[in-house]
Write an enzyme that holds these catalytic residues in place. Structure first.
Site, PDB file in Angstrom:
ATOM      1  N   HIS A   7       0.832  -1.208   0.000  1.00  9.01           N
ATOM      2  CA  HIS A   7       0.000   0.000   0.000  1.00  9.01           C
ATOM      3  C   HIS A   7       0.865   1.256   0.000  1.00  9.01           C
ATOM      4  CE1 HIS A   7      -3.578  -2.394   0.649  1.00  9.01           C
ATOM      5  NE2 HIS A   7      -4.300  -1.277   0.564  1.00  9.01           N
ATOM      6  N   LYS A  41      -9.803  -8.127   8.163  1.00  4.67           N
ATOM      7  CA  LYS A  41     -10.466  -8.427   9.430  1.00  4.67           C
ATOM      8  C   LYS A  41     -10.393  -7.202  10.321  1.00  4.67           C
ATOM      9  CE  LYS A  41      -6.550 -10.610  11.765  1.00  4.67           C
ATOM     10  NZ  LYS A  41      -6.015 -11.829  12.364  1.00  4.67           N
TER      11      LYS A  41
END
Length: 188
Positions: free
Chosen positions: A42, A107
């Protein structure tokens, strides 16, 4: 929170129409390509965006899975592929959603800025069940390196999945499974 759970099929790349009907708590089954990216990937994607350079894959309609898969066993395309905690990508996610990402998988809950970006640009956040990495890895039928191979397990990969299960945790209306579920069960 809705008491009726639906199961929906998703086939990336996704459209606004594909994600607009999803509501928190819905189960989804994904067939097709998804991209892996964790923290380091990222950061590099964001650096490319800031430098106005080409990205290693088109963002429009894509799904990013926050996973660092283990090496494959003989005869398998990938090893265990369990979800990574999503908040570590929250700094970068609003920009990626604005540029076309339609779903992320991980999650844990998301930051308010991410939820706002999902509402504004019509995207969803899906959760996969932590601790099921070996089972989720069996849903991967193909794995190809896309970018940043030097990052090892954090390199960007294009996975082809079949019957990959997830649950809608944040929808395009701002619904948040984490806060609504807590509120529902706190009343009991």
């Amino acid at each position: 929170m809705s008491t009726s759970v639906r199961t929906m099929k998703l086939r990336p790349p996704l459209t606004t129409s594909d994600v607009s009907d999803l509501r928190i708590g819905d189960k989804v089954i994904i067939d097709g390509p998804i991209y892996t990216a964790r923290d380091a990937a990222h950061k590099r994607l964001f650096e490319l965006i800031e430098a106005k350079k080409d990205l290693p894959f088109p963002l429009d309609g894509q799904v990013i899975y926050y996973v660092g898969p283990t090496p494959p066993r003989p005869g398998r395309p990938i090893g265990a592929a369990g979800p990574t905690t999503s908040y570590r990508m929250d700094t970068y996610t609003p920009t990626l959603i604005e540029l076309g990402i339609k779903a992320t998988i991980g999650k844990g809950p998301r930051a308010p800025e991410v939820i706002e970006a999902m509402k504004r640009f019509k995207a969803v956040y899906l959760v996969a069940i932590g601790g099921t990495g070996a089972l989720l890895g069996r849903r991967v039928v193909k794995s190809e390196s896309v970018a940043f191979e030097d990052l090892g397990t954090e390199a960007i990969r294009r996975l082809t999945v079949k019957d990959f299960p997830a649950i809608v945790a944040n929808d395009v209306s701002g619904g948040d499974l984490f806060t609504e579920a807590v509120a529902t069960y706190a009343q009991r």
